[in-house]
Design an enzyme around this catalytic site. Sequence first.
Site, PDB file in Angstrom:
ATOM      1  N   HIS A  40      11.292   4.094 -23.675  1.00  0.00           N
ATOM      2  CA  HIS A  40      12.402   3.834 -24.599  1.00  0.00           C
ATOM      3  C   HIS A  40      13.098   5.133 -24.986  1.00  0.00           C
ATOM      4  CE1 HIS A  40      14.349   1.609 -28.041  1.00  0.00           C
ATOM      5  NE2 HIS A  40      14.452   2.857 -28.458  1.00  0.00           N
ATOM      6  N   GLU A  41      12.299   6.112 -25.433  1.00  0.00           N
ATOM      7  CA  GLU A  41      12.881   7.378 -25.884  1.00  0.00           C
ATOM      8  C   GLU A  41      13.453   8.186 -24.725  1.00  0.00           C
ATOM      9  OE1 GLU A  41      13.515   7.819 -28.900  1.00  0.00           O
ATOM     10  OE2 GLU A  41      12.329   6.099 -29.540  1.00  0.00           O
ATOM     11  N   HIS A  44      16.980   7.041 -24.076  1.00  0.00           N
ATOM     12  CA  HIS A  44      17.949   7.726 -24.939  1.00  0.00           C
ATOM     13  C   HIS A  44      18.222   9.142 -24.421  1.00  0.00           C
ATOM     14  CE1 HIS A  44      18.108   4.646 -27.965  1.00  0.00           C
ATOM     15  NE2 HIS A  44      16.841   4.764 -28.300  1.00  0.00           N
ATOM     16  N   ASP A 135      17.488   1.782 -33.787  1.00  0.00           N
ATOM     17  CA  ASP A 135      18.721   1.714 -32.988  1.00  0.00           C
ATOM     18  C   ASP A 135      19.707   0.713 -33.575  1.00  0.00           C
ATOM     19  OD1 ASP A 135      17.850   3.635 -31.198  1.00  0.00           O
ATOM     20  OD2 ASP A 135      16.920   2.181 -29.859  1.00  0.00           O
TER      21      ASP A 135
END
Length: 282
Positions: A40-41, A44, A135
């Site tokens: 997930h990170e 980004h 988010d």
Amino acid sequence: MINLLLLVRVHPLFWFVVALGIATGYFRELLMLFVIVCFHELGHAVAAKYFGWRLRKIELLPFGGVAETEEYGNRPYREELIVILAGPFQHLILMAFSWIAVSLFPFWTTSDHEAFLFHNSALLFFNLLPLWPLDGGKLLQLITCKFLPFREAQTWTLRFSFGFLMIVALITALFYPMHLQWWVILVFLSVCHYLEWRQQPYGFLRFLLERRLLANQREKKNILIHVSSKESIHAALRRLHKDKQTVYKIKETGHLIEERDLLDHWFQTRESHVSIGTLAHL
């Protein structure tokens, strides 16, 4: 990718959660969550790197993670939207991989697949709630910036987010009063709201400083704002919109003042309470 991995930091409390998972026999589930949060990170981070953003670190927290950047609200809407959604999009990719893996690899059992889908779906749903600093909260601020000046968008995003957090806390108290982990998360989010509320002026200052430094680097749509000659420079600066170049028109005299002139004067003198009308005579 290697450069991004070098930016990864682990919060000390994360190791406490790992130890707790091992002690209670939930290490496998914890490993799944670790992989999901990492992807997930990194989603980004990869998107931010693609647009040339300045990445500070990728930190793994006890209840998730955060990719910190040196950007303060002056990137184009399209870039910010893609960077925000790049994290949640990884959940869809991971779920697709799990569907493939369960039919190709014997070690990836149906129970593993179902648990992986559940954790992915739960984290995806949770992360898109309109709560700061998730988010969903960042999407909320991005949408709010479309209709309000940046400084007002800061405040109203936190107000709405905190109100939603109170509703979630009320539902938790009524239906899941003994859910300790959820209460810890709510307390953590409450602290994040408090700290962000206190840091609003500093966030706005960074927005202004970056705005001044990037004044000639990107084309922006111009907007004309009518102001009284008695309005303070501080109040005028609070009218700045994200991704829009502001021109101030003095109602009494018709003088036009560019936002860069206003920013230059403020950063050089720090006289925030001087009336904007005085700049028309300089």
